[in-house]
Design an enzyme around this catalytic site. Sequence first.
Site, short mmCIF file in Angstrom:
data_model
loop_
_atom_site.label_atom_id
_atom_site.label_comp_id
_atom_site.label_asym_id
_atom_site.label_seq_id
_atom_site.Cartn_x
_atom_site.Cartn_y
_atom_site.Cartn_z
N CYS A 178 -110.41 21.69 -44.10
CA CYS A 178 -110.30 21.30 -42.70
C CYS A 178 -110.84 22.41 -41.79
O CYS A 178 -112.03 22.68 -41.79
CB CYS A 178 -108.87 20.91 -42.35
SG CYS A 178 -108.76 19.92 -40.84
N HIS A 199 -107.03 17.24 -46.48
CA HIS A 199 -105.76 17.86 -46.84
C HIS A 199 -105.21 17.14 -48.08
O HIS A 199 -105.37 15.94 -48.24
CB HIS A 199 -104.74 17.73 -45.71
CG HIS A 199 -105.11 18.48 -44.47
ND1 HIS A 199 -105.09 19.86 -44.41
CD2 HIS A 199 -105.51 18.05 -43.25
CE1 HIS A 199 -105.46 20.24 -43.20
NE2 HIS A 199 -105.72 19.17 -42.48
#
Length: 496
Positions: free
Chosen positions: A337, A436
């Site tokens: 991310c 994630h």
Amino acid sequence: MKKNLHPIMLAGTGSDVGKSVIAAALCRIFKQDGYRPAPFKAQNMALNSYATPEGLEIGRAQAVQAEAAGVPCHTDMNPLLLKPSSDHTSQVVLNGRPIGNRNAFEYFRKEGREELRQEVNAAFDRLAARYNPIVMEGAGSISEINLRDTDLVNMPMACYADADVILVADIDRGGVFASVYGSVMLQTPEDKKRIKGVIINKFRGDIRLFESGVKMMEDLCGIPVLGIIPYYRNIHIEEEDSVGLDYKRMQAVEGKINIAVVLLRHLSNFTDFNRLERDERVHLYYTNNTEDLAKADIILLPGSKSTLDDLYELRRNGVAQAVLRAHREGVTVMGICGGYQLMGLEIHDPEGVEGEIRQLPGLGLLPVITTMQGEKVTRQVNFHFLENAETCQGYEIHMGETRPVPGEAVVPLNKLEDGGEDGCFVNQKCMGSYIHGILDNQAFIDYLLEPYAEKLECHTVLDYRTYKEEQYDKLAEHVRSHLNLPLLYQIMSGND
């Protein structure tokens, strides 16, 4: 058919007293006892968040509690989420979608609070229509009387829900009598009547030595002590906030694959690394020390709530140079991310989505450029990494768009089952992804560790989903054995 129970609220004498974990334990206990519980926290402040099946955002703690309850997570479980982006400002997420940034003064003033109160009350009503009992969680201390008029999450929420309040206190930090007595006595007469019990958490030593203390506390407060929960070390439940990082080892060790997570100032979703921590092949540590980074086999750049600010700091403190130097010497570098964004050539923020910094050069490890955007991507995903046939799972929560440098042929790390692509792959020692939970997938972990196989002996593969279920059961057993559950059921049945 099970009798409906009153909602229960776990309120705290302060922050980090263990409300979230005890809520998870009660969710699992009620599930084991034949109920269909669900967690609820009207307002949560955390950098750790999770994507619901509908592609909306809630606090990670409520996702964990829902998992313990055996039900899908939903925004009604955490309708209001505050994600700090600086010391004074937070992104406000309402019903799973960001509605803007607010500083503390703007957020806590009375103007607009009733609209938010109506939203969280409506979320509770929807949840209570589907599940019973509702295991509610307060926030911080219930004794911040200066915030009583604008409070959305503690006693006013308990009053709206007609919940029985259980006060949780942390005896490990000291001053438990003062914190419990003060918390009770600072309540209004009406709110004081709503507090039906006390749980003493994180007790070390022989509980028999505190028997006289229990009687003193009950005499002082006029409220029963429902249990004394001993401190534990052998049960592993995902933590809500990064305060737990303070207790993790921060240095490399011999005889393991050393994985260093770069300790960003605005690190978010550190639960991405919980599965790796349980792998017996791995020693995982958090650091921003350049010497400790040099000792790592693998460096992971985690998510960030303020990517440009963290990038500026990494360049200032020498960590950026240390990561590049380590990579030149053969260390694997992977970003997730915000960490993926950091690894690119440039990050742009033309609209000031994150703050005042409009552009910075990235680490230059991946041929991509990120542009911050106001619209947040939030979704669960199924994917295959590279040519691997196994279906993996994860979720995305980000506000930037990352594209290849013009003219560059970029290999995506992941192919999504909806036909999309994710991430960037240079080689087995240099890659990034927006997903994630990618490191919760055993196949991907094995691929990441493969270059270091010569350091390894025989090992047992961990089924992480089974492992988490076992941990919830262990937690429930631990709390059940030290809690007066018959009295708690009596209270929640309205027979107190």
